[in-house]
Design an enzyme around this catalytic site. Structure first.
Site, PDB file in Angstrom:
ATOM      1  N   TRP A   1       0.847  -1.207   0.000  1.00 41.35           N
ATOM      2  CA  TRP A   1       0.000   0.000   0.000  1.00 41.35           C
ATOM      3  C   TRP A   1       0.886   1.262   0.000  1.00 41.35           C
ATOM      4  O   TRP A   1       0.529   2.282  -0.574  1.00 41.35           O
ATOM      5  CB  TRP A   1      -0.908  -0.015   1.233  1.00 41.35           C
ATOM      6  CG  TRP A   1      -1.712   1.245   1.400  1.00 41.35           C
ATOM      7  CD1 TRP A   1      -2.909   1.536   0.812  1.00 41.35           C
ATOM      8  CD2 TRP A   1      -1.371   2.401   2.182  1.00 41.35           C
ATOM      9  NE1 TRP A   1      -3.331   2.788   1.184  1.00 41.35           N
ATOM     10  CE2 TRP A   1      -2.408   3.334   2.028  1.00 41.35           C
ATOM     11  CE3 TRP A   1      -0.287   2.738   3.000  1.00 41.35           C
ATOM     12  CZ2 TRP A   1      -2.404   4.577   2.655  1.00 41.35           C
ATOM     13  CZ3 TRP A   1      -0.281   3.966   3.630  1.00 41.35           C
ATOM     14  CH2 TRP A   1      -1.332   4.881   3.450  1.00 41.35           C
ATOM     15  N   HIS A   2       2.067   1.148   0.634  1.00 44.98           N
ATOM     16  CA  HIS A   2       2.983   2.295   0.707  1.00 44.98           C
ATOM     17  C   HIS A   2       3.680   2.552  -0.617  1.00 44.98           C
ATOM     18  O   HIS A   2       4.230   3.622  -0.839  1.00 44.98           O
ATOM     19  CB  HIS A   2       4.026   2.079   1.810  1.00 44.98           C
ATOM     20  CG  HIS A   2       3.447   2.132   3.181  1.00 44.98           C
ATOM     21  ND1 HIS A   2       2.858   1.033   3.778  1.00 44.98           N
ATOM     22  CD2 HIS A   2       3.349   3.146   4.076  1.00 44.98           C
ATOM     23  CE1 HIS A   2       2.431   1.376   4.984  1.00 44.98           C
ATOM     24  NE2 HIS A   2       2.705   2.647   5.189  1.00 44.98           N
ATOM     25  N   GLY A   3       3.708   1.570  -1.474  1.00 44.28           N
ATOM     26  CA  GLY A   3       4.377   1.744  -2.771  1.00 44.28           C
ATOM     27  C   GLY A   3       4.754   0.397  -3.347  1.00 44.28           C
ATOM     28  O   GLY A   3       5.077  -0.536  -2.607  1.00 44.28           O
TER      29      GLY A   3
END
Lengths: 264, 324
Positions: free
Chosen positions: A131-133
């Site tokens: 989700w962060h990247g």
């Protein structure tokens, strides 16, 4: 306004100053001793917390100005006694979403299957990392936490089976040990979050690291816990805001670091 | 007053007062320590290139013999004056100083990077700077905060002085005001909106036509006088702009800037107006800056005109006050 002042203090004083001080340590860790490398790691751990908690506090305060009540996003996460507790106190909005929409649905009927008991937290946290990247370092960070949660849950099940878990208050020493292990574990996980983390990780490969990391975690837990107690005990929220604003005006670092979590 | 949980309010007042007093003391200490910093410009430098983005992007110091480019984007003439003042105090003895002076350099256009500039140069300026700013220009909150911090010693932004101290004491640390040559690559010529936007930004203030800044004019005079006192040859260079940009400059600005710059002949300063020098579109980065290709040609020509070129490149040297 009180929340905005507190958030400003966390961001422009604590987070930015930490970013400033640890920058040379992260840029060339080999130029410094092992103690300084451990300091760089914990500095980043605290920086990311103050940065994100400041960001959240400003957002909560700004929302309240428009009459919108936004739920809290942090609750002293580095004072958590275990990794599951940490995820109940860190980035609460995201962790609650992961719990409700990933963890619980995936956990349905898992109790009999041993491999599923392992896989569910790992998979949920892997998605949380991504989700962060979409990058290997975020995936690794998610895996780290997923494995941590899985191990902790297995350990708890084993202790329950052996009737080692006693109801009632946990002894303070056990609590402190739990906090130290959790803070150390989470801090080591930030190595995967930072782009230069691999270089620092290689520089931390030493038996002494096993001594320095928990020692540093313990010192910081005592400091953070002590500060929280004094602040809660002695200061009303308005005085906290006055101090936060005064200190922000005086010690604003002036570094244009941006908000780390604004990227996500 | 806000209530307290345990500590009575009067103790908070005492604590806050002590905090401010302590802040004043550490601010003074760090300011003094920062002022002791010696600039890293070699004392052997013969030519100093100062000024704004036109110096940063257009003046390649390698075209001169022993030149240093200290240009900084957004550096107005008053900052260049204080920078030169500081370098002279640090023992620098240049033969000549070359400063970019474009048609918008003396304008009173609102510069939105003012806070950043105040942060960079606050260790160089004196009270006169603030007095002129307050007298002739808009009151900006960051200027006021710096004035309170530096002149009165109020502990606002003491953190920045501490940060500056640590940066300067670091081996690789250079002062925020040092600057360097940074040529631009590529070309943005052809975008009409960018031309309109830059003309509006340079020659109007919130949509209304503007004039020359009295503060900048006074500092231009101070700068010329400073150079004359120290026997330094001062060159004010109006750098090439695109013909479309030139057409958009209000005639009053051209006249007033040329007059102001030429009148400095009384202090033996030279004004080189190269704003209409012919350059190809591909040599422009945007409408008022050349790119790396253009700056190479421009720097060689400027070095020739100012007589400071590398020994191997001696050619025709022209030193008229105005070449146009």
């Amino acid at each position: 306004m009180i929340r905005i002042c507190e958030g400003l203090f966390l961001k422009v004083v604590l987070a930015d100053w930490l970013a400033y001080l640890i920058k040379p340590l992260w840029e060339s860790p080999s130029a410094y001793g092992l103690q300084m490398r451990v300091l760089a790691l914990f500095g980043y751990s605290l920086r990311i917390y103050f940065d994100f908690a400041g960001y959240s506090s400003i957002a909560i305060g700004a929302s309240l100005l428009f009459g919108l009540k936004v739920s809290e996003n942090f609750n002293s996460p580095y004072l958590s006694a275990n990794i599951t507790d940490f995820w109940k106190r860190w980035h609460i909005s995201l962790s609650e979403w992961i719990r409700d929409y990933l963890f619980f649905p995936l956990s349905q009927g898992q109790s009999r299957r041993f491999w599923l008991q392992w896989m569910v937290p790992v998979l949920a946290m892997l998605i949380c990392g991504l989700w962060h990247g979409a990058a290997w370092n975020f995936a690794l960070w998610g895996l780290w936490h997923g494995v941590g949660i899985a191990v902790y849950q297995m350990l708890q099940r084993w202790r329950k089976q052996r009737k080692l878990v006693t109801p009632g208050q946990v002894h303070w020493l056990r609590n402190l040990m739990g906090m130290t292990i959790t803070f150390s574990f989470v801090t080591l996980g930030w190595l995967a979050f930072h782009l230069d983390g691999l270089e620092l990780a290689l520089q931390l490969l030493s038996p002494l690291t096993l001594l320095y990391i928990p020692a540093m975690a313990l010192i910081l837990i005592l400091l953070l816990g002590g500060f929280r107690r004094i602040s809660d005990f002695a200061l009303s929220s308005r005085w906290r805001a006055i101090y936060a604003l005064t200190l922000s005006l005086m010690f604003y670092c002036g570094m244009e670091t941006g908000f780390i979590y604004a990227r996500f | 007053m806000p209530g307290s949980k345990v500590i009575p309010s009067w103790i908070h007042f005492i604590l806050l007062t002590l905090l401010l007093v302590w802040g004043v003391r550490i601010k003074d200490w760090f300011l003094d320590a920062n002022r002791d910093y010696k600039s890293q410009v070699p004392n052997s430098a013969k030519t100093l290139l100062l000024g704004d983005s036109h110096t940063v992007k257009l003046m390649d110091p390698s075209a001169w013999e022993n030149a240093v480019n200290l240009g900084m984007s957004g550096e107005f003439i008053y900052y260049s004056y204080y920078k030169l003042n500081r370098l002279l105090k640090d023992g620098c003895r240049p033969h000549s100083v070359i400063i970019s002076l474009s048609y918008h350099s003396l304008a009173t256009f609102p510069y939105f990077g003012g806070a950043e500039m105040n942060k960079r140069y606050h260790l160089l300026v004196d009270r006169r700077f603030y007095h002129r700013k307050f007298r002739y220009e808009d009151l900006h909150q960051s200027t006021l905060a710096r004035y309170l911090g530096n002149a009165i010693g109020f502990p606002i932004l003491v953190g920045q002085d501490i940060a500056e101290y640590y940066k300067l004491r670091n081996d690789s640390g250079t002062a925020g005001w040092m600057g360097a040559y940074e040529p631009a690559t590529g070309s943005r010529i052809g975008k009409r909106r960018s031309l309109k936007a830059v003309l509006r930004r340079h020659f109007s203030k919130f949509g209304l036509p503007t004039g020359l800044s009295q503060a900048k004019l006074e500092y231009l005079n101070d700068l010329a006088r400073l150079c004359q006192i120290h026997g330094i040859e001062l060159w004010l260079v109006n750098t090439p702009v695109h013909p479309d940009y030139y057409k958009g400059i209000p005639a009053s600005f051209i006249k007033a800037t040329d007059h102001a710059a030429s009148s400095l002949g009384q202090y033996d300063a030279h004004y080189l107006n190269l704003s209409t020098e012919p350059y190809k579109d591909e040599e422009f980065y945007d409408y008022d800056h050349l790119n790396a290709e253009g700056s190479e040609r421009f720097s060689k020509k400027l070095a020739q005109l100012t007589g400071g070129q590398q020994p191997g490149e001696l050619g025709n040297t022209k030193t008229n006050n105005t070449l146009k």
